[in-house]
Write a protein that holds these residues in place. Structure first.
Motif, short mmCIF file in Angstrom:
data_model
loop_
_atom_site.label_atom_id
_atom_site.label_comp_id
_atom_site.label_asym_id
_atom_site.label_seq_id
_atom_site.Cartn_x
_atom_site.Cartn_y
_atom_site.Cartn_z
N VAL A 24 -48.36 -21.33 24.14
CA VAL A 24 -48.32 -22.06 25.03
C VAL A 24 -48.69 -21.32 26.60
CG1 VAL A 24 -47.23 -23.81 26.77
CG2 VAL A 24 -46.69 -23.92 24.53
N THR A 25 -49.88 -21.57 27.16
CA THR A 25 -50.04 -20.71 28.55
C THR A 25 -49.83 -21.63 29.68
OG1 THR A 25 -51.91 -19.93 27.51
CG2 THR A 25 -51.93 -19.78 29.83
N TYR A 26 -49.01 -21.00 30.50
CA TYR A 26 -48.33 -21.60 31.69
C TYR A 26 -48.94 -21.03 32.84
CZ TYR A 26 -44.37 -23.08 28.54
OH TYR A 26 -43.56 -23.44 27.68
N GLU A 27 -49.13 -21.63 33.87
CA GLU A 27 -49.32 -21.16 35.31
C GLU A 27 -47.97 -21.24 35.86
OE1 GLU A 27 -52.90 -21.70 37.88
OE2 GLU A 27 -51.87 -23.30 38.05
N ARG A 28 -47.46 -19.99 36.61
CA ARG A 28 -46.32 -19.74 37.29
C ARG A 28 -46.78 -19.62 38.86
NH1 ARG A 28 -42.19 -16.32 39.19
NH2 ARG A 28 -40.18 -16.39 38.24
N LYS A 29 -46.20 -20.86 39.68
CA LYS A 29 -46.42 -20.91 41.07
C LYS A 29 -45.21 -20.60 41.78
CE LYS A 29 -50.12 -24.57 40.22
NZ LYS A 29 -50.43 -25.78 40.63
N SER A 30 -45.09 -19.61 42.63
CA SER A 30 -44.27 -19.41 43.54
C SER A 30 -44.30 -19.48 44.91
CB SER A 30 -43.69 -17.65 43.25
OG SER A 30 -43.54 -17.25 41.97
N HIS A 31 -43.74 -20.37 45.56
CA HIS A 31 -44.04 -20.52 47.18
C HIS A 31 -42.96 -19.72 47.78
CE1 HIS A 31 -45.18 -24.04 44.71
NE2 HIS A 31 -46.23 -23.85 45.41
N TRP A 32 -43.36 -18.50 48.38
CA TRP A 32 -42.43 -17.63 48.95
C TRP A 32 -41.94 -17.90 50.38
CZ3 TRP A 32 -39.79 -14.31 46.95
CH2 TRP A 32 -40.23 -13.74 45.53
N THR A 33 -42.57 -18.65 51.00
CA THR A 33 -42.24 -19.28 52.49
C THR A 33 -41.03 -20.36 52.11
OG1 THR A 33 -44.38 -19.15 53.33
CG2 THR A 33 -42.79 -20.79 54.61
N LYS A 34 -41.05 -21.00 51.23
CA LYS A 34 -40.16 -21.85 50.95
C LYS A 34 -38.77 -21.14 50.48
CE LYS A 34 -38.99 -26.27 48.25
NZ LYS A 34 -39.64 -27.20 47.32
N ILE A 35 -39.18 -20.28 49.52
CA ILE A 35 -38.08 -19.36 49.00
C ILE A 35 -37.30 -18.59 50.19
CG2 ILE A 35 -37.45 -17.31 47.74
CD1 ILE A 35 -39.74 -18.13 45.72
N ILE A 36 -37.99 -17.99 51.33
CA ILE A 36 -37.40 -17.18 52.32
C ILE A 36 -36.73 -18.27 53.08
CG2 ILE A 36 -37.95 -15.73 54.26
CD1 ILE A 36 -40.03 -14.60 52.53
#
Length: 246
Positions: A24-36
């Motif tokens: 399985v291939t996944y796309e990992r999306k991180s939202h840094w403004t939201k995290i911070i």
């Protein structure tokens, strides 16, 4: 008597031939403004600076892959080299290999973090999941929702798993559901891993871990390292996730 939504899921599953081996291939999306923005110990100045720096372009994407069969799984980067969107820059991905042996109930993880590579060998500890009465389509598969928490990072974890692929594997360090995890939502959308491709094929040697040099530790020791780093970062008003995986 089965709940209607569970009955629908089971009925739909009967229409698919069960497949238990592949990638399985996944796309990992991180939202840094939201995290911070959600870290209470960071200053308003730092949060505003992050919002100004990224504005509406804070999404960091990377492709990951999960090699699996009924007995084992291996989760890692799709490619050893990462590249900028314009193709001008490339760099080596950090060591990140998450291996699960469901037959022997053992785990071996190779994780580069906090300036070192650790080889974590231990018995499997299955997350405590709560299966919810919700379904949705993920890349053409009917999936049911399950929830758990990350006690070290304090994150809410939502997993969408498909019983059409009846193996207990999943991305990151999550597993243990009656179907492969097709989508993983970390902390209400801070990070999302979504399956974008499923290829059924014999995997054989693809499940083997690479040779690696690192410090061998148990999972409790690894968790203690993360806990100390997070606590030290909170005291110093620093973002701990610049140095460890979110």
């Amino acid at each position: 008597m089965l709940k209607p939504i569970l009955l629908l899921l089971l009925t739909t599953s009967l229409g698919f031939a069960q497949k238990t081996e592949g990638v399985v291939t996944y796309e990992r999306k991180s939202h840094w403004t939201k995290i911070i923005a959600r870290l209470p110990f960071l200053s308003r100045e730092e949060k505003d600076r992050a919002a100004m720096t990224w504005k509406n372009d804070d999404e960091d994407k990377v492709k990951m892959k999960l090699v699996f069969n009924e007995k084992a799984s291996l989760f890692t980067y799709e490619s050893e080299q990462a590249q900028s969107d314009d193709g001008r820059w490339s760099w080596r991905q950090d060591d990140y290999f998450i291996s699960r042996n469901f037959e022997k109930e053992t785990m071996t993880d190779i994780i580069e973090t906090l300036g070192k590579t650790y080889i974590i060998e231990d018995s499997l500890r299955t997350p405590v999941w709560k299966v919810m009465n919700q379904i949705k389509d993920v890349n053409g598969y009917v999936c049911m929702k399950a929830e758990t928490t990350d006690p070290i990072r304090g994150q809410k974890i939502a997993a969408w798993f498909s019983q059409d692929i009846p193996v207990p594997a999943g991305p990151e360090r999550y597993f243990g559901l009656p179907g492969l995890i097709m989508e993983l939502d970390i902390n209400e959308g801070d990070v999302i891993l979504e399956a974008v491709k499923v290829e059924f094929k014999p995997v054989g040697k693809e499940l083997a871990l690479p040779k690696a040099k690192g410090k061998k530790i148990k999972e409790t020791e690894y968790e203690s390292l993360l806990t100390k780093h997070i606590n030290d970062s909170i005291k110093a008003n620093r973002n701990p996730y610049w140095a460890i995986r979110y």
